[in-house]
Enzyme design. Sequence first.
Site, PDB file in Angstrom:
ATOM      1  N   LYS A 191     -97.618 111.213  53.813  1.00 10.38           N
ATOM      2  CA  LYS A 191     -97.077 111.212  55.247  1.00 10.38           C
ATOM      3  C   LYS A 191     -97.990 109.901  55.907  1.00 10.38           C
ATOM      4  CE  LYS A 191    -100.677 113.691  56.546  1.00 10.38           C
ATOM      5  NZ  LYS A 191    -101.660 113.399  57.470  1.00 10.38           N
ATOM      6  N   ASN A 256    -104.309 107.464  60.716  1.00 14.49           N
ATOM      7  CA  ASN A 256    -103.683 106.468  60.204  1.00 14.49           C
ATOM      8  C   ASN A 256    -102.646 105.790  61.022  1.00 14.49           C
ATOM      9  OD1 ASN A 256    -104.249 106.933  56.955  1.00 14.49           O
ATOM     10  ND2 ASN A 256    -104.044 109.112  57.984  1.00 14.49           N
ATOM     11  N   GLU A 281    -107.118 107.811  55.175  1.00 16.27           N
ATOM     12  CA  GLU A 281    -106.644 108.024  53.530  1.00 16.27           C
ATOM     13  C   GLU A 281    -105.459 107.224  53.250  1.00 16.27           C
ATOM     14  OE1 GLU A 281    -108.412 109.287  51.428  1.00 16.27           O
ATOM     15  OE2 GLU A 281    -109.359 110.942  51.923  1.00 16.27           O
TER      16      GLU A 281
END
Length: 336
Positions: A191, A256, A281
């Site tokens: 995701k 993100n 990440e």
Amino acid sequence: MSRPVRVVVLGSGSWGTTVASLAAHNTRTTLWCRRPEVAKEINGDRRNRQYLGERPLPDSLDATDDIEFAASSADVLVVGVPSSAVRATLTEVAPTLRAWVPVLSLVKGLEAGSRMRPTQVVGECLRGHPVGLLAGPNIASEIIDGMAAAAVIATQDEHVATALQPLFAAPRFRVYRNTDVLGCELGGVLKNIVAIAAGMAEGLKVGDNTRAMVLARGLAEMMRLGEAMGADPRTFMGLTGMGDLIATCMSPASRNRRIGEALARGLSAAEAAKELGQVAEGVKTAPIVMQLAEEYGIDMPIAAEVEAVVAGRHTPEQAYAGLGTVPPGTDEHEST
């Protein structure tokens, strides 16, 4: 009378600190901080200002920069360091961690080189320990502020999950169980890449219809790769899949998504990460996921465009133009 269980959380980022705060309301909890000044700030001011601003932390939460002391006192170990630091951190604690202590991962990335999931790295470094993860649609600042949320403890042993549930539950934080560790973990990993695409969409002002399309087709890509790797596709419709995807793509606090917005402003991935000041990440995970997609023969056009932007081969504008050239198939999770 038996002594209370002690939870030890490794990593004092926003989510590690939040999970430690949740546990501290239920049992003795220690948070290991890499930097001594952070431990001092938490113990003295009850704040972790870099990650959570002026939000107060519970008096029952202890912080330390002594990793050996923290590990030796753990009855439950929670790993909340970046994916790039998991192996080194656990190698350091392995000699002092008592046998059979359950280990939960909070990490939502893949190890570079080995392409291993965090729970696999944990299992390799801490052999013989029950291993699982705690994941879900969890924006740390909202949970610290007392807003309602939920997460999943995923382990293959339901008895372990059942024992761990009350350690992290709160009146406004529900904790569920799932035995599909692979599916739950992949949801948290994949995701992040879609969230970068969603951030670029926000920055480019492409419209709500386009953003909805990216989320829906991004979920289809997640399910295709997950199923090919052996996960239950139904897992991706739950908290660790669609739930986490929606939160990470829609929240302005999502790291993100913010990376994607910065890329849309013309920053490079390195410049965006420096501006963010925290680990996102999805930046490091995108090329690893494309390796997995090639290995399993899975078409992932959204992830491919994100990886191209992160690597500097495409601009965000080119990425969204490229998505428009993908021929549509049927609207099912197996399709393109």
